[in-house]
Design a protein around this motif. Structure first.
Motif, PDB file in Angstrom:
ATOM      1  N   SER A   1       0.828  -1.211   0.000  1.00  0.00           N
ATOM      2  CA  SER A   1       0.000   0.000   0.000  1.00  0.00           C
ATOM      3  C   SER A   1       0.864   1.264   0.000  1.00  0.00           C
ATOM      4  N   ARG A   2       1.998   1.212   0.666  1.00  0.00           N
ATOM      5  CA  ARG A   2       2.898   2.359   0.689  1.00  0.00           C
ATOM      6  C   ARG A   2       3.563   2.569  -0.666  1.00  0.00           C
ATOM      7  N   ILE A   3       3.985   1.477  -1.296  1.00  0.00           N
ATOM      8  CA  ILE A   3       4.682   1.571  -2.581  1.00  0.00           C
ATOM      9  C   ILE A   3       3.721   1.918  -3.715  1.00  0.00           C
ATOM     10  N   LYS A   4       2.605   1.198  -3.759  1.00  0.00           N
ATOM     11  CA  LYS A   4       1.687   1.341  -4.890  1.00  0.00           C
ATOM     12  C   LYS A   4       0.763   2.551  -4.765  1.00  0.00           C
ATOM     13  N   GLY A   5       0.251   2.779  -3.573  1.00  0.00           N
ATOM     14  CA  GLY A   5      -0.741   3.844  -3.413  1.00  0.00           C
ATOM     15  C   GLY A   5      -0.316   4.976  -2.505  1.00  0.00           C
ATOM     16  N   ARG A   6       0.887   4.872  -1.928  1.00  0.00           N
ATOM     17  CA  ARG A   6       1.385   5.878  -0.988  1.00  0.00           C
ATOM     18  C   ARG A   6       0.374   6.126   0.130  1.00  0.00           C
ATOM     19  N   LEU A   7      -0.183   5.030   0.649  1.00  0.00           N
ATOM     20  CA  LEU A   7      -1.139   5.148   1.739  1.00  0.00           C
ATOM     21  C   LEU A   7      -0.909   4.031   2.752  1.00  0.00           C
ATOM     22  N   ASP A   8      -1.474   4.212   3.929  1.00  0.00           N
ATOM     23  CA  ASP A   8      -1.412   3.194   4.973  1.00  0.00           C
ATOM     24  C   ASP A   8      -2.719   2.418   4.913  1.00  0.00           C
TER      25      ASP A   8
END
Length: 204
Positions: free
Chosen positions: A23-30
């Motif tokens: 989620s951090r790499i692909k969507g820059r979210l937690d």
């Protein structure tokens, strides 16, 4: 000491939280702040799509299998590998580096079972697949799969009580982490597979 070492090695491997990393790499979210708030495959699918979810699933499966294989080789004992796999599930569910907020451990459980005994791994995968295909409830498939673990251990390892006890522990972990899902299933409010969450929605 071998058991403690195996659990610790497995725990550290389990803390490699696939859903959070993806989620951090692909969507820059937690991922834990969206959807159900769970750092696991199902929530990744609902929030980020099937591709990210499948990657997350296989990463969790492989990390558990790696934990089993590493400790099996180190101690030359598959039982120690089994303990390591349980440690991976604990680390996945309660990762120390993420404030003990992780996933529910189903993919990791599948990985460890397959590495310990491929027969049991294939059976639990079959149970989950059939239940999910029929009901469209991932949680129901996960719950019934978890319940089958100690039963299968008792069938295949009648003379090895530790295998059965660890199977009971894995079942308890899964049922505990699915307690909210169980309530929703009983109330008829559980979401079926394919229901996509809004990114701002968090049902925790």
């Amino acid at each position: 000491m071998k058991i403690i070492a195996s659990l610790l090695i497995g725990y550290l491997i389990g803390c490699f939280q696939s859903a959070y990393i993806i989620s951090r790499i692909k969507g820059r979210l937690d991922i834990r702040k969206y959807g159900s708030g769970n750092a696991g495959t199902t929530n990744v699918i609902r929030v980020m799509g099937w591709k990210a979810g499948i990657i997350t699933f296989f990463m969790d499966v492989f990390k558990a299998a790696i934990g089993v294989l590493v400790c099996s080789l180190i101690f030359d004992d598959i039982l120690m590998g089994y303990y390591a796999g349980v440690g991976v599930v604990i680390g996945h569910n309660w990762p120390v580096f993420l404030g003990f907020r992780g996933g529910k451990g189903i993919a990791a459980t599948i990985g460890l079972l397959t590495a310990v005994d491929i027969r049991i791994g294939l059976i639990v995968i079959g149970i989950m697949a059939i239940v999910i295909f029929i009901s469209r409830y991932v949680s129901l498939g996960s719950i019934l799969m978890a319940i089958s673990i100690p039963i299968l251990m008792a069938i295949f390892y009648t003379d090895r009580p530790q295998y059965i006890v660890l199977g009971v522990i894995l079942m308890i972990f899964a049922l505990y982490n699915h307690r909210a899902n169980i309530k929703r299933l009983l109330n008829g409010t559980e979401n079926k597979l394919g229901h996509k969450k809004n990114l701002s929605e968090n049902e925790k």
